[in-house]
Design a protein around this motif. Structure first.
Motif, PDB file in Angstrom:
ATOM      1  N   ASP A  45       4.295  26.043 -11.221  1.00  0.00           N
ATOM      2  CA  ASP A  45       5.296  27.017 -10.810  1.00  0.00           C
ATOM      3  C   ASP A  45       5.827  27.762 -12.041  1.00  0.00           C
ATOM      4  O   ASP A  45       6.277  27.140 -13.016  1.00  0.00           O
ATOM      5  CB  ASP A  45       6.441  26.310 -10.089  1.00  0.00           C
ATOM      6  N   GLU A  46       5.788  29.098 -12.010  1.00  0.00           N
ATOM      7  CA  GLU A  46       6.166  29.896 -13.179  1.00  0.00           C
ATOM      8  C   GLU A  46       7.631  29.684 -13.561  1.00  0.00           C
ATOM      9  O   GLU A  46       7.959  29.554 -14.751  1.00  0.00           O
ATOM     10  CB  GLU A  46       5.905  31.378 -12.906  1.00  0.00           C
ATOM     11  N   ALA A  47       8.515  29.687 -12.588  1.00  0.00           N
ATOM     12  CA  ALA A  47       9.937  29.523 -12.869  1.00  0.00           C
ATOM     13  C   ALA A  47      10.221  28.141 -13.435  1.00  0.00           C
ATOM     14  O   ALA A  47      11.009  27.990 -14.381  1.00  0.00           O
ATOM     15  CB  ALA A  47      10.753  29.759 -11.601  1.00  0.00           C
ATOM     16  N   GLU A  48       9.587  27.123 -12.874  1.00  0.00           N
ATOM     17  CA  GLU A  48       9.782  25.759 -13.365  1.00  0.00           C
ATOM     18  C   GLU A  48       9.236  25.621 -14.786  1.00  0.00           C
ATOM     19  O   GLU A  48       9.848  24.956 -15.634  1.00  0.00           O
ATOM     20  CB  GLU A  48       9.076  24.768 -12.432  1.00  0.00           C
ATOM     21  N   PHE A  49       8.080  26.257 -15.033  1.00  0.00           N
ATOM     22  CA  PHE A  49       7.499  26.233 -16.377  1.00  0.00           C
ATOM     23  C   PHE A  49       8.445  26.880 -17.383  1.00  0.00           C
ATOM     24  O   PHE A  49       8.685  26.340 -18.473  1.00  0.00           O
ATOM     25  CB  PHE A  49       6.150  26.956 -16.387  1.00  0.00           C
TER      26      PHE A  49
END
Length: 391
Positions: free
Chosen positions: A363-367
């Motif tokens: 997940d981009e936001a989590e990354f």
């Protein structure tokens, strides 16, 4: 005479102590290929004009083909280094954000880059907030920009970071307090201003585009950043380490006596850490060997002079550049100590990045959240400064 008050990450610059003048001329070094590729900003800007002037001098005097390619924003410029399409980038402060893995450089396909400086530029011009005279009458500083339309360049961490520091942090605002006008590149920000789609945009005081904007029906003036506004300066430096106090005396509509502004080196020639040291040294030797023809070729190239170099800035210098500066007698033990610290700091950033990548976060936001946290954690644990904590 430069009337600059410098406060860099490592302290006051030693530029004033450097030996004045250009070194004796060099023939083209055998370490250079027949064609060298530099990337810089779009045509019309000061950096592109400087790169073309350097290219012309090297071609005429040494028969060296310096090919200049254009890219409208910092990510696009650094992409040419990453992809091997360019040998050097004549950039703005995006090189710092590439080092930090900040803004767009925090995406999973980027991360902190092993960038190295080759040379810097410090002129008497400045970088700052251009504003329409029509709305500037009640603007004594960034805190008075509430409600105005601000051109926001997508894909340019340098400009985005500048706006975050100079408009939002210094002005004690959020982006909800101004109208963000998103544009795809620097040239588009100038057009948005000229076409009355924005009231404020970020630029240099001495660029051709500033002349163009001033000649338009809107005219052009500048937002001061008063030196005595301690709260503003504290927030600026906590947000973005590039900024120095500078009395700007050169540029479009600069009054006699200058304007108190926030600024930083005009140009940062950079490359990657793995670039051959002899190659980098030869590039620098060739530029300075032809400096009599480069100096004054454009309104800003004089800022590249050896005595105007800032050698203790926020990004480490390449070993090849250091070798050249040592030979010319301007590199000190203190500069080497500072440079070694910056390299170690980059190593800490890379280690932090590798830990996050190993988490296999899809997940981009989590990354992004994990990277921001790990970056702060690692730098603090190693005792390094941690500006640019959020983006």
């Amino acid at each position: 005479m430069m009337t600059t008050k410098l406060r860099t990450l490592a302290g006051a610059t030693l530029a004033a102590t450097l030996t004045c003048g250009a070194p004796a001329a060099f023939a083209q070094d055998a370490a250079l290929p027949n064609t060298v590729v530099w990337t810089t900003y779009d045509t019309g800007g000061a950096m592109h004009s400087a790169a073309v002037a350097i290219s012309s001098a090297l071609k005429q005097n040494d028969n060296l083909n310096l090919r200049v390619i254009s890219a409208g924003n910092g990510v696009a410029q650094q992409s040419t280094l990453k992809a091997g399409r360019a040998d050097f980038v004549l950039a703005g402060f995006d090189v710092y954000f590439a080092q930090e893995g900040a803004f767009q450089f925090g995406a999973a396909d980027w991360g902190p880059q092993p960038v190295r400086l080759v040379m810097t530029s410090m002129t008497d011009q400045g970088f700052g907030l251009a504003i329409s005279p029509e709305v500037a009458e009640n603007v004594a500083g960034p805190g008075d920009l509430r409600g105005l339309r601000v051109a926001y360049v997508q894909g340019s961490p340098s400009i985005q970071g500048a706006l975050q520091a100079l408009v939002i942090a210094c002005g004690d605002m959020t982006w909800d307090d101004v109208e963000k006008v998103e544009v795809p590149g620097f040239g588009a920000s100038v057009d948005a201003y000229i076409n009355d789609q924005a009231d404020v945009y970020f630029t240099s005081t001495n660029s051709g585009t500033s002349v163009k904007a001033d000649a338009s029906s809107r005219g052009l003036t500048w937002v001061p950043v008063p030196f005595d506004n301690d709260a503003c300066w504290e927030e600026i430096r906590a947000t973005d380490p590039r900024w120095i106090k500078k009395v700007v005396t050169e540029g479009v509509n600069i009054p006699e006596g200058g304007i108190e502004m926030a600024s930083y080196p005009d140009m940062l020639l950079n490359t990657t850490a793995d670039r051959d040291a002899d190659y980098v040294k030869a590039m620098l030797s060739t530029v300075y060997g032809n400096f009599d023809d480069i100096n004054g070729a454009t309104p800003t190239t004089y800022g590249l002079a050896l005595d105007r170099q800032i050698l203790d800035y926020t990004v480490p210098f390449h070993d090849g550049a250091i070798a050249y500066f040592k030979e010319t007698g301007v590199w000190t033990d203190e500069m080497q100590e500072h440079n070694d610290m910056l390299v170690a700091r980059q190593d800490a950033l890379k280690a932090a990045w590798d830990e996050v990548v190993a988490m296999n976060i899809s997940d981009e936001a989590e990354f992004a959240t994990a990277w921001k946290a790990k970056r702060i954690e690692m730098l603090e644990a190693e005792g390094f400064d941690v500006p640019v904590r959020d983006w």
